[in-house]
Design a protein around this motif. Structure first.
Motif, short mmCIF file in Angstrom:
data_model
loop_
_atom_site.label_atom_id
_atom_site.label_comp_id
_atom_site.label_asym_id
_atom_site.label_seq_id
_atom_site.Cartn_x
_atom_site.Cartn_y
_atom_site.Cartn_z
N ILE A 79 36.41 45.83 1.24
CA ILE A 79 37.05 44.58 0.82
C ILE A 79 37.63 43.85 2.02
N VAL A 80 38.32 44.58 2.88
CA VAL A 80 38.92 43.97 4.08
C VAL A 80 37.83 43.41 4.99
N VAL A 81 36.75 44.15 5.16
CA VAL A 81 35.64 43.70 6.01
C VAL A 81 35.03 42.41 5.46
N VAL A 82 34.83 42.36 4.15
CA VAL A 82 34.23 41.18 3.51
C VAL A 82 35.17 39.98 3.65
N LEU A 83 36.46 40.18 3.46
CA LEU A 83 37.42 39.08 3.62
C LEU A 83 37.46 38.58 5.06
N LEU A 84 37.42 39.51 6.00
CA LEU A 84 37.42 39.12 7.41
C LEU A 84 36.14 38.36 7.77
N SER A 85 35.03 38.76 7.17
CA SER A 85 33.77 38.06 7.45
C SER A 85 33.82 36.63 6.92
N ARG A 86 34.45 36.43 5.77
CA ARG A 86 34.60 35.08 5.24
C ARG A 86 35.54 34.25 6.11
N ALA A 87 36.64 34.84 6.54
CA ALA A 87 37.57 34.14 7.41
C ALA A 87 36.91 33.82 8.76
N GLY A 88 36.14 34.77 9.28
CA GLY A 88 35.46 34.57 10.55
C GLY A 88 34.34 33.56 10.47
N THR A 89 34.03 33.12 9.25
CA THR A 89 33.02 32.09 9.03
C THR A 89 33.67 30.72 8.86
N VAL A 90 34.63 30.65 7.93
CA VAL A 90 35.22 29.36 7.54
C VAL A 90 36.00 28.72 8.69
N TYR A 91 36.94 29.45 9.27
CA TYR A 91 37.85 28.84 10.24
C TYR A 91 37.15 28.42 11.53
N PRO A 92 36.32 29.28 12.16
CA PRO A 92 35.63 28.83 13.38
C PRO A 92 34.69 27.65 13.15
N ILE A 93 33.93 27.67 12.03
CA ILE A 93 33.00 26.57 11.78
C ILE A 93 33.74 25.29 11.47
N CYS A 94 34.78 25.37 10.65
CA CYS A 94 35.58 24.16 10.38
C CYS A 94 36.24 23.66 11.66
N GLY A 95 36.55 24.58 12.59
CA GLY A 95 37.14 24.17 13.86
C GLY A 95 36.20 23.31 14.70
N LEU A 96 34.89 23.44 14.45
CA LEU A 96 33.93 22.62 15.17
C LEU A 96 34.04 21.14 14.81
N PHE A 97 34.63 20.86 13.65
CA PHE A 97 34.68 19.48 13.15
C PHE A 97 36.07 18.86 13.27
N ARG A 98 36.92 19.45 14.11
CA ARG A 98 38.25 18.90 14.29
C ARG A 98 38.18 17.51 14.94
N ARG A 99 39.08 16.63 14.51
CA ARG A 99 39.24 15.30 15.10
C ARG A 99 37.96 14.49 15.04
N GLY A 100 37.25 14.60 13.97
CA GLY A 100 36.04 13.81 13.79
C GLY A 100 35.95 13.33 12.35
N ARG A 101 34.86 12.67 12.02
CA ARG A 101 34.69 12.13 10.66
C ARG A 101 34.56 13.22 9.63
N TRP A 102 34.18 14.44 10.08
CA TRP A 102 34.00 15.55 9.15
C TRP A 102 35.18 16.52 9.15
#
Length: 406
Positions: free
Chosen positions: A304-327
């Protein structure tokens, strides 16, 4: 035991009672239904219905995916299409990799079952997510992001799962990055063509009918037809079904339908989705109650912890790519994308469909049911309070969107 008419009637009665009670005590329908299914097994002569891959893929998934896509407004989704596609494609690969590494290094699984488990558990199931957000009344950009990411996420997840599974086949010879990319491109293009073809044929037939009932019937044919057509060519039935649903749902007005008839069609599909969702979650509860978990509590906790970490390691870094832009995706939205990434019937169907003799198949199925149970019961119960804590309860969401539009 198969799903007979008598059993279906019993499941619908249980689902209706569970939904009423769940709403009285203010818990999501999915949670109430899973608990009801588990409690149903305590009754004498309770049915033990087998939840199989064929049942989920052949009967339940096409109408649910179609209904979810039918209600997505393309003009609004177009604004966030790029980040959604990145989250649903690169995100699945990242999630699979993190999960596989965790299962291999922490639980000492072999790489093939680790990658297979990572691929199937990376799917944030639209069945569970859409039901939860409808129940919570979430609207606006947040709901659109979560639902559309979930719809495309499971398409990518099934494709990656199939590629990983092919590695276990005798005589497998990898063709390198170029060959794999070409295969994925053909699969995606073929699935898109199937979806557009079925929606086009549906448009032609509806134009020639002035009967609202016949028009509604043709949308059912479109939902199952797009899925079956793509599947028959070994393409992605889910992607074809998504394309058909979005195409039909965004034809304004849908040819042959008046505005009133269109609203009737959407209402009908919402009712169908609610009925199927209810049956699925009760069946999940029944299966979980009967499941003999092969892994100990510590193994389940680590997974469970591994799966949650994998989701966090997906959402936050990818969303970080779109900081300060239209997306740009606000941090509170990212928290909900992470915690609202609920696993459900699709992950179960993929695990149940593993071939006999596949390495660690029983362990994969057992862990998948454990994680789905955690996801629906714990995450499903806490997403609502998380929305309030983050100031994203439905009224606040609408206000924030209105201010952004100004």
């Amino acid at each position: 035991m198969s799903l007979t008419i008598t059993n279906l009637e019993l499941l619908l009665v249980v689902a209706a009672v569970a939904s009423i009670l769940g709403r009285r005590i203010r818990i999501p329908d999915s949670v109430a239904l899973v608990l009801a299914g588990s409690l149903l097994t305590l009754l004498p002569y309770a049915p033990r219905i087998h939840l199989t891959k064929d049942l989920i893929f052949g009967i339940f998934l096409p109408p649910l995916v179609f209904e979810g896509a039918l209600s997505i407004p393309w003009k609004k989704m177009e604004r966030d299409l790029f980040p959604v596609l990145v989250l649903a494609s690169l995100g699945v690969i990242l999630s699979m990799g993190i999960t596989a590494a965790g299962m291999h290094w922490l639980l000492h699984w072999q790489w093939l079952p680790s990658m297979t488990f990572g691929a199937l558990i990376a799917t944030t199931d639209p069945v569970a997510v859409i039901a939860l957000f409808k129940n919570l009344g979430v609207q606006g950009r947040l709901r659109l992001l979560v639902e559309s990411e979930s719809l495309f996420n499971d398409v990518a997840g099934v494709v990656v799962f199939g590629l990983v599974l092919s590695m276990s086949e005798p005589g497998f010879h990898p063709n390198g990055f170029v060959g794999m990319s070409w295969h994925i491109l053909l699969l995606g293009a073929g699935s898109l063509l199937c979806g557009f073809f079925v929606s086009w044929v549906t448009h032609l037939l509806v134009r020639r009918s002035e009967d609202r009932t016949v028009g509604n019937l043709l949308t059912f044919v479109a939902a199952f037809g797009s899925f079956t057509l793509a599947d028959s060519f070994h393409l992605s039935g889910i992607l074809a079904c998504v394309v058909t649903g979005i195409t039909i749902g965004n034809s304004r007005p849908f040819p042959g339908f008046s505005r009133e008839a269109r609203e009737s069609m959407l209402s009908l599909w919402e009712t169908v989705a609610f009925i199927i969702n209810s049956v699925i979650f009760v069946l999940i509860g029944i299966r979980i109650a009967h499941e003999t978990f092969l892994s100990d509590a510590m193994t389940i906790l680590v997974a469970i912890v591994v799966v949650l970490l994998s989701r966090a390691g997906t959402v936050y870094p990818i969303c970080g790519l779109f900081r300060r832009g239209r997306w740009e995706i606000p941090i509170p939205y990212q928290h909900i994308l992470f915690w609202g990434g609920i696993r459900g019937p699709l992950a179960l169907a993929l695990s149940l469909g593993l071939p006999e003799g596949f390495p660690a198949k029983n362990e994969i199925v057992s862990l998948t049911f454990a994680i789905v149970a955690f996801s629906i019961l714990i995450q499903g119960l806490t997403v609502g309070p998380a929305l309030k804590k983050l100031g994203l309860s439905p009224p606040r969401v609408e206000e924030s969107l209105e201010s952004q539009d100004r």
